[in-house]
Scaffold this active site. Sequence first.
Site, PDB file in Angstrom:
ATOM      1  N   LEU A   1       0.811  -1.212   0.000  1.00 51.39           N
ATOM      2  CA  LEU A   1       0.000   0.000   0.000  1.00 51.39           C
ATOM      3  C   LEU A   1       0.848   1.267   0.000  1.00 51.39           C
ATOM      4  O   LEU A   1       0.407   2.316  -0.451  1.00 51.39           O
ATOM      5  CB  LEU A   1      -0.918   0.023   1.238  1.00 51.39           C
ATOM      6  N   GLY A   2       2.036   1.203   0.537  1.00 50.45           N
ATOM      7  CA  GLY A   2       2.889   2.375   0.653  1.00 50.45           C
ATOM      8  C   GLY A   2       4.029   2.087   1.586  1.00 50.45           C
ATOM      9  O   GLY A   2       4.207   0.950   2.071  1.00 50.45           O
TER      10      GLY A   2
ATOM     11  N   GLY B   1       6.384   4.080   4.825  1.00 42.16           N
ATOM     12  CA  GLY B   1       6.649   5.224   5.669  1.00 42.16           C
ATOM     13  C   GLY B   1       7.957   5.085   6.413  1.00 42.16           C
ATOM     14  O   GLY B   1       8.785   4.230   6.081  1.00 42.16           O
TER      15      GLY B   1
ATOM     16  N   LYS C   1       1.800  -3.328   8.967  1.00 39.35           N
ATOM     17  CA  LYS C   1       2.941  -2.415   8.956  1.00 39.35           C
ATOM     18  C   LYS C   1       4.178  -3.204   9.387  1.00 39.35           C
ATOM     19  O   LYS C   1       4.273  -3.642  10.539  1.00 39.35           O
ATOM     20  CB  LYS C   1       2.679  -1.225   9.889  1.00 39.35           C
TER      21      LYS C   1
ATOM     22  N   ASP D   1       2.422  13.279  17.152  1.00 42.66           N
ATOM     23  CA  ASP D   1       2.700  13.262  15.715  1.00 42.66           C
ATOM     24  C   ASP D   1       1.394  13.299  14.922  1.00 42.66           C
ATOM     25  O   ASP D   1       1.210  12.549  13.968  1.00 42.66           O
ATOM     26  CB  ASP D   1       3.527  12.033  15.331  1.00 42.66           C
TER      27      ASP D   1
END
Length: 817
Positions: free
Chosen positions: A506-507, A509, A527, A624
């Site tokens: 999906l991506g 980070g 993740k 954050d």
Amino acid sequence: MAAFSFFLFIATVSTLFATSSSSTITVNRNLTDGQTIISDEETFRMGFFSPTNTSTNRYFGIWYNKISVTTVVWVANRETPLNDTSGVLFLSDNGTLTLLNRTKNVIWSSNSSETGNNPVAKLLDTGNLMIRNSGDTNPDSYIWQSFDYPGNTFLPSMKFGIDFVRGINKNLVAWKTETDPSAGEYTNGFDPEGYPQILLRAGSEVRFNSGPWNGLRFSGMPNLQQNDIYTFGFELNSRELYYKYELVNNFTISRMILNPSGAIQRLIWIERRQVWDLYLTAQMDNCDRYGLCGPYGVCNIRENQACGCMRGFVPRFPDEWQRADWSNGCVRKAELGCADGGDGFVKMTGVKLPDTRKTRYNVSMNLEECERICLRDCNCTAYSSIDVRTGSGCLIWFDKLMDIRVYGENGQDVFVRMAASELHRNAEAKRKVRIIVIPVLVGFAVILGFCLFVFYKRRQKKKGITNLVREINFAIDNEREDWELPVFGFNTIANATNNFSDECKLGEGGYGPVYKGTLEGIEIAVKRHSRKSKQGLDEFQNEVKCIAKLQHRNLVRLLGCCIEEDERMLIYEYMPNKSLNSFIFDERKRKTLDWSKRYTIITGIARGLLYLHQDSRLRIIHRDLKASNILLDKDMNPRISDFGLARSMEGSKTEANTRRVMGTYGYMAPEYTIDGIYSTKSDVFSFGVLVLEIINGKKNRGFRHANHDLNLLGHAWRLYKNGKQLELMDDTIKGSYVQTQVNRAIHIGLLCVQKYPEDRPDMPLVVVMLGSQIPLPEPKQPGFYTERRRPQEADCSSSNPEWSSSNHLSVTYLQPR
């Protein structure tokens, strides 16, 4: 008439020789416009005033003497203002204060049923104007006092309630507007029917219910806590009923008001900033709307659908319920069978007690006696104790149960009458659950224990990884009872994500890549920690321990983790619309976000932060908060994610320091970036940045404008100061926006990004401001609003679509202390 005119002339002449420093009015002295009375310690002043400099109306009232902002706390002739400066106030020999106009007509009178002997009117340092016989010092012996007839203000030492002997109900009545003291729409006062409670009404319609006094506080006001500013108490006897508070020290100035919009607020005077600061409000959220969920409905602000039915009840009109029209409430699944003697009670825990107007009570009974009495009376629908400290007292309901909400640990227990068939059904269901669940849990615990043992032994053989596993397993063993988070094997997660294939990615980070998968028929997002990432054990363990304990509709849900071999993976519920970042900063996608959706996202983020800061078991500072850490579910509802940098605080602590400043430039508050001080107010700053970004569609950091080099905060501030704040709005929503909402959201955003943390509102107030029309204070200069950037900094504002709650913009540096 001639004799009266002569007396008034003599009294008027006598005032020419009177000083304004006296705290009393005697029979042979009057008060004219321009003269004032001051209390002995000069705390309060009394005289004639106009609400504004341009108003010609004149009122007689009492206001604070030592503060710079004129703050009126009581008005005599609020309904009949004078239209010039000819007003005269005098004290008659029978102890009546009378206010006359130019034509000697009576504008206002104290109208006491008591008569005096050599009376004197004295302004006390409590703000109370009291008429008593000269030389009488008994505080309970008086002819008349202003504290018996409060306006919109509840002052310290005032008995707010009902005097049964004198027949006086001391209600608060709001001003019509901020500058018009005549009676407004809202009143707030005790209702003595049944067990007393405070009801806020708009006309005759109840808008808010305080709930009954439970020995510690009013059941529906969990914000009412012991504190260092004021003490409070409740009294109910045959002579009087009242709630009262006293300030802890003489250096604090505090008052409670009922404002024109119906908000009940406690304000504190901040001398350094010369402002009244909001300390708390009685109404916190939508569940405080009286009877929102109807009879036998229960409001829970943490649920996606706020209203639900009590156990043993179903919606009266299911179709209306689906349309979020809950006003008709719920009905029983099974009718009561009182004559058969088979009814019983179901215990509801952690709730606000229902409306008590249809109740009876006995303060000396215990709970067992209360149950027996309720069971014998077929009209009794529920019972509860009165004092939560001792579990004593008996409170019994004889009508439909209305205005219940869930509070958790700040709530109370109430026992609701239920038909025997429903009790048996519940008991049977519990028995089946025990039969199934207990063996499963025992088996799961054995298997999990064995897996962890094998896992621990295998990890010990790998050099460099041993300490990591020991610390994680130690955390799991010690926190298991609190967060009960499933631990999945590596092969399970690999199979769920097609062996972490690129098609499922999906991506990526700062923590590592994020994959979509399917686990047991549920779509998940995984993740996976990257070995190249600087984020490691601390962030992983911190996120597991923080978010696993949190349950709220505006927080992302953590489903489990994987710590097999040298892997560190977090498994979340899948958010099909990915992050807010991928919508709001994308030229094409943000066209799909009309104003209604954006405002819903703003309020959802606010509610999630409110839960973190106030309603969760531990106070959580996110540290954050940014657009890429706001995920959107299938209905575009926002979910706060990525708690790798979050910190928890216990008790009333709201601020801490760190040497390791981590976060994202453009969202970090000044005090955190510069001094490493983080608090709930640093999260509020980040929220304010998000609000302005959602409205504008551009990032704060990397913002560009042809006419200046300011960032988005500076641009918004500049437009606001010039009265052009609507120019901040994204062009794509100009066909769908509500002007008042946009103006209010920009205003709130600027309040949240003010330079100094003490100027910023806290999240409970932000939620109230977003959901109501209470007046907003003027914002001050934002933090970092003059920030200038080099051209290459624009690259830091990449709007690459991503799902994950990543920290790809995160920075870490050491700040010497």
